[in-house]
Design an enzyme around this catalytic site. Sequence first.
Site, mmCIF file in Angstrom:
data_model
loop_
_atom_site.group_PDB
_atom_site.id
_atom_site.type_symbol
_atom_site.label_atom_id
_atom_site.label_comp_id
_atom_site.label_asym_id
_atom_site.label_seq_id
_atom_site.Cartn_x
_atom_site.Cartn_y
_atom_site.Cartn_z
ATOM 1 N N GLN A 1 -2.412 2.672 9.952
ATOM 2 C CA GLN A 1 -1.113 2.730 9.272
ATOM 3 C C GLN A 1 -0.088 3.522 10.083
ATOM 4 O O GLN A 1 1.106 3.255 10.014
ATOM 5 C CB GLN A 1 -1.254 3.362 7.871
ATOM 6 C CG GLN A 1 -1.969 2.504 6.858
ATOM 7 C CD GLN A 1 -3.445 2.828 6.792
ATOM 8 O OE1 GLN A 1 -4.061 3.212 7.778
ATOM 9 N NE2 GLN A 1 -4.048 2.666 5.622
ATOM 10 N N ASN B 1 -5.569 12.582 0.292
ATOM 11 C CA ASN B 1 -4.705 11.719 1.113
ATOM 12 C C ASN B 1 -5.585 10.979 2.112
ATOM 13 O O ASN B 1 -6.820 11.151 2.131
ATOM 14 C CB ASN B 1 -3.625 12.560 1.818
ATOM 15 C CG ASN B 1 -2.555 11.701 2.475
ATOM 16 O OD1 ASN B 1 -2.022 10.771 1.854
ATOM 17 N ND2 ASN B 1 -2.243 11.972 3.720
ATOM 18 N N LYS B 2 -4.973 10.187 2.932
ATOM 19 C CA LYS B 2 -5.687 9.345 3.904
ATOM 20 C C LYS B 2 -6.728 10.143 4.693
ATOM 21 O O LYS B 2 -6.458 11.268 5.106
ATOM 22 C CB LYS B 2 -4.659 8.709 4.849
ATOM 23 C CG LYS B 2 -5.212 7.763 5.888
ATOM 24 C CD LYS B 2 -6.062 6.655 5.321
ATOM 25 C CE LYS B 2 -5.338 5.821 4.282
ATOM 26 N NZ LYS B 2 -6.270 4.919 3.528
ATOM 27 N N ARG C 1 -7.158 -0.766 -6.800
ATOM 28 C CA ARG C 1 -7.501 0.311 -5.857
ATOM 29 C C ARG C 1 -7.738 1.579 -6.676
ATOM 30 O O ARG C 1 -6.980 1.851 -7.611
ATOM 31 C CB ARG C 1 -6.403 0.541 -4.813
ATOM 32 C CG ARG C 1 -6.350 -0.558 -3.753
ATOM 33 C CD ARG C 1 -5.490 -0.175 -2.568
ATOM 34 N NE ARG C 1 -6.187 0.710 -1.644
ATOM 35 C CZ ARG C 1 -5.579 1.306 -0.596
ATOM 36 N NH1 ARG C 1 -4.294 1.115 -0.392
ATOM 37 N NH2 ARG C 1 -6.265 2.086 0.215
ATOM 38 N N ARG D 1 0.859 -1.173 0.000
ATOM 39 C CA ARG D 1 0.000 0.000 0.000
ATOM 40 C C ARG D 1 0.901 1.231 0.000
ATOM 41 O O ARG D 1 2.125 1.131 0.085
ATOM 42 C CB ARG D 1 -1.025 -0.013 1.142
ATOM 43 C CG ARG D 1 -0.647 -0.654 2.435
ATOM 44 C CD ARG D 1 0.400 0.066 3.241
ATOM 45 N NE ARG D 1 0.092 1.475 3.399
ATOM 46 C CZ ARG D 1 0.966 2.410 3.648
ATOM 47 N NH1 ARG D 1 2.264 2.102 3.780
ATOM 48 N NH2 ARG D 1 0.642 3.670 3.772
ATOM 49 N N GLY D 2 0.241 2.397 -0.112
ATOM 50 C CA GLY D 2 1.025 3.617 -0.294
ATOM 51 C C GLY D 2 1.165 3.862 -1.790
ATOM 52 O O GLY D 2 1.512 2.946 -2.549
ATOM 53 N N ALA D 3 0.900 5.100 -2.203
ATOM 54 C CA ALA D 3 0.761 5.386 -3.637
ATOM 55 C C ALA D 3 1.955 4.936 -4.498
ATOM 56 O O ALA D 3 1.768 4.205 -5.486
ATOM 57 C CB ALA D 3 0.461 6.875 -3.820
ATOM 58 N N ASP E 1 -2.096 10.769 -2.201
ATOM 59 C CA ASP E 1 -2.441 9.710 -3.157
ATOM 60 C C ASP E 1 -2.747 10.275 -4.532
ATOM 61 O O ASP E 1 -2.638 9.569 -5.541
ATOM 62 C CB ASP E 1 -3.616 8.895 -2.647
ATOM 63 C CG ASP E 1 -3.164 8.027 -1.488
ATOM 64 O OD1 ASP E 1 -3.089 8.550 -0.363
ATOM 65 O OD2 ASP E 1 -2.849 6.849 -1.728
HETATM 66 O O1 MRU Z 1 -4.603 3.281 2.171
HETATM 67 P P1 MRU Z 1 -3.119 3.468 2.091
HETATM 68 O O2 MRU Z 1 -2.394 2.951 3.283
HETATM 69 O O3 MRU Z 1 -2.553 2.972 0.786
HETATM 70 O O4 MRU Z 1 -2.949 5.053 2.108
HETATM 71 C C1 MRU Z 1 -1.687 5.607 2.009
HETATM 72 C C2 MRU Z 1 -1.679 7.079 2.139
HETATM 73 O O5 MRU Z 1 -2.703 7.718 2.288
HETATM 74 C C3 MRU Z 1 -0.338 7.747 1.993
HETATM 75 O O6 MRU Z 1 -0.315 8.938 2.743
HETATM 76 C C4 MRU Z 1 -0.085 8.078 0.529
HETATM 77 O O7 MRU Z 1 -0.268 6.959 -0.277
HETATM 78 C C5 MRU Z 1 1.267 8.626 0.314
HETATM 79 S S1 MRU Z 1 2.496 7.370 0.367
HETATM 80 C C6 MRU Z 1 4.000 8.051 0.065
#
Ligand code: MRU
Length: 352
Positions: free
Chosen positions: A199, A250-251, A88, A51-53, A240
């Site tokens: 996270q 973002n999250k 996703r 996970r994470g962009a 994201d």
């Molecule tokens: O749902 P996730 O854990 O994939 O969400 C991740 C985030 O929101 C991060 O802040 C974002 O992807 C940036 S990662 C460098």
Amino acid sequence: MHIPDLQTLRPSPARDRVEILDQTRLPHARVTVSLATATDAAQAIRTMQVRGAPLIGATAAFGLALALRGDASERSLAEAHALLLAARPTAVNLRWALDRVRVRVAPLATPKRASAAWDEAQAIAGEDIATNRALGEHGLRVIETLVAQKEQPLQILTHCNAGALATLGWGTATAPIYLAHGAGIPLHVWVSETRPRLQGARLTAWELRAHGVPHTLIVDAAGAALMRQRRVDLVLVGADRVTRNGDVCNKIGTYEKALAARDNAVPMYAAVPSTTIDWTLADGDDVPIEERDAAEVLVPGGEPIAPDGTHVANPAFDITPGRLLTGLITERGVCAATSAGLAALFPEHAHG
Ligand code: MRU
């Protein structure tokens, strides 16, 4: 300093699989999972083993290469691209990476496609590390400026995990933190736990600990109170998807941090590699927001926390209007979170 690389993704020398660190098992177990097909890669992304962009994008790129290894036809390319893209919806790095591999291989004869796709996926992974490092240098300047004005240690608040675990190395929001820490600048990180998947608690606390960065875990709702008490000097988050006007997706919970930061005059930046900028969207209203399973909210630790039958809404991301941010930290420098700010740094996209 050494690269904060937590081995989130390792391509096999035989080019027949990638090993990923299963992030659903952290912080309790360090488990590696082998992905050998596009279906494996899509599943790992969907279930958030990765996970994470930026990491989602790189994993998808390798997934496409694995699909072409078995069948490099036009149909296989289209089907694997669609499968991985659907894994996703919110992080635009996924589409960016898949499109980049497709553009590279589409003109080639089928026998050459798998190898070219793998090369491209490896380039994407390598560039992510370099991009985050460059972004980190610009973020370090922001930290140095604040350190000159504030009492030490500098108090930084972050949300979710935009760390090395979310990338191929360095992280985005964490890259300036790791560089500052490596340079001996005293700092302390408030880690927002990030309900419902935690996270912050599970991943950011784990990797900051691994790198010896002082930190304290807080519940999400404590961030605003800490800012009001003048116990936060800087908010640093990832993204994201960033739209042309500088809105940041973002999250979930990032928007609340931005509202609190603005009310308390705390500077807040999103650390954003250009692979996270969606030049096709004018503003944040059009970003698809992933709605995740109710169980994440209802049964966080295996035990239900609400009455049976309780309706749940579980949007995984929110939009922070660019006007609430002090700026965006990119690999090309820091800019205002506005159309003009982004266009100045990325003139090649200014009229696109
Ligand atoms: O749902 P996730 O854990 O994939 O969400 C991740 C985030 O929101 C991060 O802040 C974002 O992807 C940036 S990662 C460098």
